[in-house]
Write a protein that holds these residues in place. Structure first.
Motif, PDB file in Angstrom:
ATOM      1  N   ALA A 155       0.813  -1.216   0.000  1.00 36.25           N
ATOM      2  CA  ALA A 155       0.000   0.000   0.000  1.00 36.25           C
ATOM      3  C   ALA A 155       0.844   1.263   0.000  1.00 36.25           C
ATOM      4  O   ALA A 155       0.425   2.302  -0.509  1.00 36.25           O
ATOM      5  N   SER A 172       2.651   0.846  -4.156  1.00 36.70           N
ATOM      6  CA  SER A 172       2.058   0.453  -5.442  1.00 36.70           C
ATOM      7  C   SER A 172       0.534   0.477  -5.380  1.00 36.70           C
ATOM      8  O   SER A 172      -0.081  -0.405  -4.776  1.00 36.70           O
ATOM      9  N   GLU A 173      -0.065   1.476  -6.026  1.00 38.83           N
ATOM     10  CA  GLU A 173      -1.524   1.519  -6.096  1.00 38.83           C
ATOM     11  C   GLU A 173      -2.061   0.398  -6.984  1.00 38.83           C
ATOM     12  O   GLU A 173      -3.083  -0.217  -6.673  1.00 38.83           O
ATOM     13  N   LYS A 174      -1.366   0.107  -8.085  1.00 40.90           N
ATOM     14  CA  LYS A 174      -1.828  -0.930  -9.005  1.00 40.90           C
ATOM     15  C   LYS A 174      -1.953  -2.278  -8.296  1.00 40.90           C
ATOM     16  O   LYS A 174      -2.984  -2.948  -8.381  1.00 40.90           O
ATOM     17  N   THR A 180      -2.092  -2.867  -5.086  1.00 41.87           N
ATOM     18  CA  THR A 180      -3.062  -2.811  -4.002  1.00 41.87           C
ATOM     19  C   THR A 180      -4.479  -2.866  -4.535  1.00 41.87           C
ATOM     20  O   THR A 180      -5.351  -3.520  -3.942  1.00 41.87           O
ATOM     21  N   ARG A 181      -4.729  -2.213  -5.662  1.00 33.29           N
ATOM     22  CA  ARG A 181      -6.056  -2.290  -6.280  1.00 33.29           C
ATOM     23  C   ARG A 181      -6.382  -3.735  -6.674  1.00 33.29           C
ATOM     24  O   ARG A 181      -7.510  -4.208  -6.495  1.00 33.29           O
ATOM     25  N   CYS A 184      -7.795  -1.918   5.255  1.00 31.55           N
ATOM     26  CA  CYS A 184      -6.864  -0.793   5.186  1.00 31.55           C
ATOM     27  C   CYS A 184      -5.922  -0.755   6.381  1.00 31.55           C
ATOM     28  O   CYS A 184      -6.365  -0.651   7.531  1.00 31.55           O
ATOM     29  N   ALA A 195      -2.668   2.459   3.448  1.00 31.25           N
ATOM     30  CA  ALA A 195      -3.865   2.452   2.608  1.00 31.25           C
ATOM     31  C   ALA A 195      -4.901   3.445   3.130  1.00 31.25           C
ATOM     32  O   ALA A 195      -5.633   4.063   2.346  1.00 31.25           O
ATOM     33  N   ARG A 201      -4.483   6.786   1.679  1.00 30.19           N
ATOM     34  CA  ARG A 201      -4.436   6.883   0.217  1.00 30.19           C
ATOM     35  C   ARG A 201      -5.785   6.612  -0.443  1.00 30.19           C
ATOM     36  O   ARG A 201      -6.107   7.257  -1.448  1.00 30.19           O
ATOM     37  N   TRP A 202      -6.583   5.695   0.106  1.00 35.69           N
ATOM     38  CA  TRP A 202      -7.793   5.278  -0.615  1.00 35.69           C
ATOM     39  C   TRP A 202      -8.982   5.113   0.318  1.00 35.69           C
ATOM     40  O   TRP A 202      -9.180   4.065   0.931  1.00 35.69           O
ATOM     41  N   VAL A 205       4.014   7.616   3.802  1.00 37.26           N
ATOM     42  CA  VAL A 205       3.150   8.025   2.694  1.00 37.26           C
ATOM     43  C   VAL A 205       2.835   9.507   2.862  1.00 37.26           C
ATOM     44  O   VAL A 205       2.929  10.059   3.967  1.00 37.26           O
TER      45      VAL A 205
END
Length: 362
Positions: free
Chosen positions: A165, A168-170, A172-173, A199, A203, A206-207, A227
């Motif tokens: 987290a 790398s967002e990719k 983690t998604r 989370c 995370a 971030r999201w 982060v």
């Protein structure tokens, strides 16, 4: 005199900021490592004062400490799964929520609960990439069997952990999609999943769309999170006193191996804090892939190049450390500083690695 100081207002400010960001979403406070080095009970009390009622631990002794300190009604989740009967029996007696991360975990916990003529509350752990504990998303038959056949277990939650987290967002998604796939499969069979949470601190900042039914916060409480997008302040520092001051002549050295040599007469102060207490300590290399070794080597080079920047604070001045940090002390250049034996010294130490000191809340 040597102590690790936690400024209450700084910690409380971080707690308020995190709870404000979470809104109505329940926050599980992770208290592993003796409350990230702050002391599990005083840290938990500060969190409870701000309204936190859900806690996570990783050791039986941590759960015991909280219950014995009066945390009788708060939810406590044991993140560490186990098949050891003695530990599970004590966790059930303490009314701690257990983690089930494998078929073996579930069978043993279910059996003990049936023997005690009780129902064990548990959260199911799903592994979407951490690779330590948890059912794989493809193991739906094993996951569903807990809901369908194990009457000694009441599933009140289900969770996973995002190992990338912070970077790398990719990835983690993709992992989030795997987790929600599991949730959909469970509800598709007519079962209640229990509260889903995934989370971690990284995370969380971030999201927001991944908050689901709860979030788990650990290092963020201390403001020590790698982060962006937060206004938290770092919590904790070491305070000691100058023990002794002496002059080293030109060409003189200090410490084992003569790692530092004076280019001119230098006034050095001995400070009774060393690597044993966590000063100057970095986390060791924990991966051995070639690319990680290269990355680790570059990090070590960076640390080496920045070593001269290792400082302490005396009054309002930053003073450089000279020579190696010893086990129980370090030597500080105070040639141009007006200081004396007994003056206070402030040192930055990560609370996770501090030891050998009393923790003081101010």
């Amino acid at each position: 005199m040597r102590a690790y100081v936690v400024e209450k207002e700084t910690l409380q400010s971080n707690i308020r900021a995190i709870l404000q960001r979470a809104g109505d979403v329940p926050v599980w406070a992770v208290l592993k490592g003796d409350g990230y080095g702050l002391g599990i009970v005083p840290f938990a009390k500060m969190l409870r004062e701000q309204g936190v009622t859900h806690f996570c631990v990783t050791e039986l002794r941590e759960a015991k400490a909280l219950r014995q300190a009066g945390f009788t009604e708060e939810a406590i989740l044991m993140l560490q799964p186990t098949v050891e009967r003695e530990i599970l029996e004590q966790l059930l007696d303490l009314h701690v929520i257990c983690t089930v991360s494998s078929r073996d975990d579930a069978v043993v916990l279910n059996g003990i609960a049936n023997e005690k003529d009780m129902v064990a509350e548990a959260h199911i752990k799903i592994d979407v990439g951490m690779g330590r504990y948890g059912f794989l998303p493809k193991e739906m038959d094993k996951i569903l069997s807990i809901y369908e056949y194990m009457d000694g277990i009441a599933v009140s939650g289900i969770y996973t952990h995002f190992p990338m987290a912070f970077c790398s967002e990719k990835k983690t998604r993709e992992q989030f999609e795997q987790f929600t796939y599991v949730l959909d499969q469970i509800t598709g069979r007519g079962f209640e999943t229990g509260t889903p949470h995934c989370c971690n601190s990284a995370a969380f900042f971030r999201w927001k769309d991944m908050y689901l039914g709860g979030v788990r916060i650990g290092s963020a409480w201390l403001g020590r999170i790698n982060v962006r997008g937060h206004n938290l302040r770092r919590v904790g520092y070491c305070v000691a006193r100058v023990q002794e001051i002496h002059w080293v002549p030109k060409g003189g050295t200090t410490g084992y191996g003569g790692a530092w040599r004076a280019k001119k007469p230098t006034r050095l102060a001995a400070v009774p804090v060393g690597w044993y207490h966590g000063f100057g300590v970095e986390y060791g290399r924990d991966s051995f892939r070639f690319r990680d070794c290269i990355r680790g080597s570059l990090s070590l080079l960076k640390v080496f190049l920045q070593r001269k920047k290792l400082t302490v604070r005396i009054g309002d001045q930053r003073c450089p450390v000279r020579g190696h940090v010893g086990m129980l002390h370090c030597m500080v250049d105070v040639t141009d500083v007006d200081c004396h034996a007994g003056d206070p010294v402030l040192l930055d130490i990560n609370p996770l690695v501090q030891k050998g000191m009393d923790v003081v809340f101010r």
